[in-house]
Design a protein around this motif. Sequence first.
Motif, PDB file in Angstrom:
ATOM      1  N   THR A 108       0.873  -1.273  -0.010  1.00  0.00           N
ATOM      2  CA  THR A 108      -0.140   0.009  -0.170  1.00  0.00           C
ATOM      3  C   THR A 108       0.871   1.184  -0.031  1.00  0.00           C
ATOM      4  OG1 THR A 108      -0.075   0.295   2.550  1.00  0.00           O
ATOM      5  CG2 THR A 108      -1.773  -1.264   1.307  1.00  0.00           C
ATOM      6  N   VAL A 109       2.136   1.229  -0.011  1.00  0.00           N
ATOM      7  CA  VAL A 109       2.949   2.245   0.196  1.00  0.00           C
ATOM      8  C   VAL A 109       4.030   2.105  -1.047  1.00  0.00           C
ATOM      9  CG1 VAL A 109       4.344   4.001   1.463  1.00  0.00           C
ATOM     10  CG2 VAL A 109       2.309   2.766   2.591  1.00  0.00           C
ATOM     11  N   ILE A 165       7.548  -0.322  -1.108  1.00  0.00           N
ATOM     12  CA  ILE A 165       8.578  -0.392  -0.161  1.00  0.00           C
ATOM     13  C   ILE A 165       8.198  -1.912   0.586  1.00  0.00           C
ATOM     14  CG2 ILE A 165       8.278   1.978   0.212  1.00  0.00           C
ATOM     15  CD1 ILE A 165       6.867   1.600   2.869  1.00  0.00           C
ATOM     16  N   ASP A 208      12.936   1.542   5.769  1.00  0.00           N
ATOM     17  CA  ASP A 208      12.541   3.214   6.058  1.00  0.00           C
ATOM     18  C   ASP A 208      12.322   3.684   4.635  1.00  0.00           C
ATOM     19  OD1 ASP A 208      13.293   5.457   7.943  1.00  0.00           O
ATOM     20  OD2 ASP A 208      13.915   5.885   5.996  1.00  0.00           O
ATOM     21  N   ILE A 209      11.270   4.576   4.549  1.00  0.00           N
ATOM     22  CA  ILE A 209      11.032   5.063   3.288  1.00  0.00           C
ATOM     23  C   ILE A 209      11.944   5.700   2.317  1.00  0.00           C
ATOM     24  CG2 ILE A 209       9.133   6.287   2.158  1.00  0.00           C
ATOM     25  CD1 ILE A 209       8.069   7.124   4.945  1.00  0.00           C
ATOM     26  N   GLN A 214      12.579  14.528   0.504  1.00  0.00           N
ATOM     27  CA  GLN A 214      10.984  14.416   0.358  1.00  0.00           C
ATOM     28  C   GLN A 214      10.302  15.476  -0.288  1.00  0.00           C
ATOM     29  OE1 GLN A 214       7.368  13.438   3.060  1.00  0.00           O
ATOM     30  NE2 GLN A 214       9.062  12.072   3.739  1.00  0.00           N
ATOM     31  N   GLY A 221       6.798  14.772  -0.701  1.00  0.00           N
ATOM     32  CA  GLY A 221       5.390  14.836   0.081  1.00  0.00           C
ATOM     33  C   GLY A 221       4.724  13.531  -0.394  1.00  0.00           C
ATOM     34  N   ALA A 222       3.481  13.164   0.135  1.00  0.00           N
ATOM     35  CA  ALA A 222       2.802  12.036   0.041  1.00  0.00           C
ATOM     36  C   ALA A 222       1.659  12.268  -0.875  1.00  0.00           C
ATOM     37  CB  ALA A 222       2.128  11.612   1.176  1.00  0.00           C
ATOM     38  N   PHE A 223       1.499  11.280  -2.172  1.00  0.00           N
ATOM     39  CA  PHE A 223       0.618  11.398  -3.006  1.00  0.00           C
ATOM     40  C   PHE A 223      -0.521  10.151  -2.946  1.00  0.00           C
ATOM     41  CE2 PHE A 223       4.266  14.038  -4.072  1.00  0.00           C
ATOM     42  CZ  PHE A 223       3.673  15.074  -4.655  1.00  0.00           C
ATOM     43  N   GLY A 224      -1.761  10.681  -2.570  1.00  0.00           N
ATOM     44  CA  GLY A 224      -2.492   9.340  -2.234  1.00  0.00           C
ATOM     45  C   GLY A 224      -4.005   9.311  -2.858  1.00  0.00           C
ATOM     46  N   ILE A 247      -0.345   4.521  -1.933  1.00  0.00           N
ATOM     47  CA  ILE A 247      -0.096   5.944  -1.590  1.00  0.00           C
ATOM     48  C   ILE A 247       1.547   5.979  -1.843  1.00  0.00           C
ATOM     49  CG2 ILE A 247       0.336   7.630   0.150  1.00  0.00           C
ATOM     50  CD1 ILE A 247      -2.325   6.386   1.472  1.00  0.00           C
ATOM     51  N   ILE A 279       5.198   7.975  -1.764  1.00  0.00           N
ATOM     52  CA  ILE A 279       5.933   9.111  -1.097  1.00  0.00           C
ATOM     53  C   ILE A 279       6.844   9.545  -2.259  1.00  0.00           C
ATOM     54  CG2 ILE A 279       6.927  10.060   0.850  1.00  0.00           C
ATOM     55  CD1 ILE A 279       4.810   8.634   1.573  1.00  0.00           C
TER      56      ILE A 279
END
Lengths: 249, 249
Positions: A13-14, A55, A60-61, A82, A84-87, A113, A115
């Motif tokens: 999911t990420v 991931i 770690d991201i 970074q 940001g997050a795009f979701g 989602i 990053i």
Amino acid sequence: MEATKKTNNINPTVSVDCVVFGFDGSDLKVLLVQRDLRDNLDIDDDTLVLPGDLIFEDEDILDAASRVLLDLTGIDNLFLEQIGAFGNLDRLSKDKDKIWLDLVRPTPDSRVITIGYFALVNIKNYTIKPAGFAKHVIWKDFNEVGELGFDHNDILSAAIIKLRNKLYHEPVGFKLLPNQFPLNHLYTLYNTILNSKLDRRNFLRRILKTGFLKETDNFQEGVPHKPARLYTFVEKKFTNDNNQKFKFY
Amino acid sequence: MEATKKTNNINPTVSVDCVVFGFDGSDLKVLLVQRDLRDNLDIDDDTLVLPGDLIFEDEDILDAASRVLLDLTGIDNLFLEQIGAFGNLDRLSKDKDKIWLDLVRPTPDSRVITIGYFALVNIKNYTIKPAGFAKHVIWKDFNEVGELGFDHNDILSAAIIKLRNKLYHEPVGFKLLPNQFPLNHLYTLYNTILNSKLDRRNFLRRILKTGFLKETDNFQEGVPHKPARLYTFVEKKFTNDNNQKFKFY
DNA sequence: CCAAAAGTGTTGATGCTACACCCATGA
DNA sequence: TCATGGGTGTAGCATCAACACTTTTGG
């Protein structure tokens, strides 16, 4: 108490996606890749995307972003920041995207989602080899980037805004240039990225006054005109604290 | 073609957390909550955290942040801006955090990445009621925030940096004030948030010159000194394009 | 000698900083 | 009348924008 267990399960999911900017002396470039496994799948998909991947559960991201760049492009040890997050719920819903996801992902309908990260590199340090890990990696002119897969145009837009902001407030232009460079390359870089025509004399005066540039005894070679003196970047302590007061360019 | 299916399953790996700033005329405040279900659980945990929650599978991240604020605090329809993603592997590993997670989460060991949002509100519009949904919600002095749960101090740090940057480049100070306010409240606000002592006359001159303030015919009431004229914020088109050139304060 | 880019200063306008006193009001 | 913050102007300094010609080199 217990150390992190390494499971190596992917987290479906990420994901992470990386915007890597380069500069070739006249144009701003972005690192793009053709989708993974393209040759092995019986689909006609030449869509370009940002380098990225799901991931791992225990990763770690930021490490994930580094891993992606290393795996896909051989670029290691890059300073990544970074975005940001795009979701958005529809970020994976273009037809071609769905076809590809169906073919390569264990859970193709999973809501993901991502990053975004971005990095600046001296393009000459990372010549993309046309074979091996970099088979499907290209430097694309920023102004000629068409429609990318997924929501990657959105991520790219966010990245260019961040880059422009940084250019104003932090000494980052050097990261896009070789160790030694003539001042006009830096000048062109600023104009290109900022879409502006800064006054040349004022620019040079100001950029020198920052103290981040040191002249060398070397000059351009092989140019059909007067060779320019080469300058180098001086590492100084730079705190973002005075970010807002400090106009860099 | 098909509309999004509403499943209402929670996504156990992604959450949102909100930093809501307020200003009471002299101090910067942050909205904090005591952990959910605190009264029903037989634990001694008065840890404060940012308002936040896991997202639903089919829920936009920004919507999730709005929902959290509405549910926990009754604050609706707020302009929220993303701070970024926070995904350190150890972000949920403090002892008290683990105890709470074990008690309330279906999958307490799940690795969770959180997306931070921040917002500015006029504190008087959102008086926290000591009962109902807002039972465990408090405005805390920014400078008196102690150790929060999870990695929420990190999120808060990122938020304050963002706030300071915005204050320099965008007309946002007004969001923390009532519709009409004396100029000195705005002045105090800037000094408080920026940790500075700006020159009062220069500040007033510059802030008026921006054209974002309009004087009203109203004056302060009930103050033990000469009542100050009240000003109001003028909505103008404001593009971040010139963000960097434009010094707001 | 020609083409191409390198290198180099000044001036006028604007914006910034620093600074202090009187005024209006409520108590 | 006193205490409190409200309201107001200037001068010197620093910074910025605008602007063009000569020099050096390679071909």
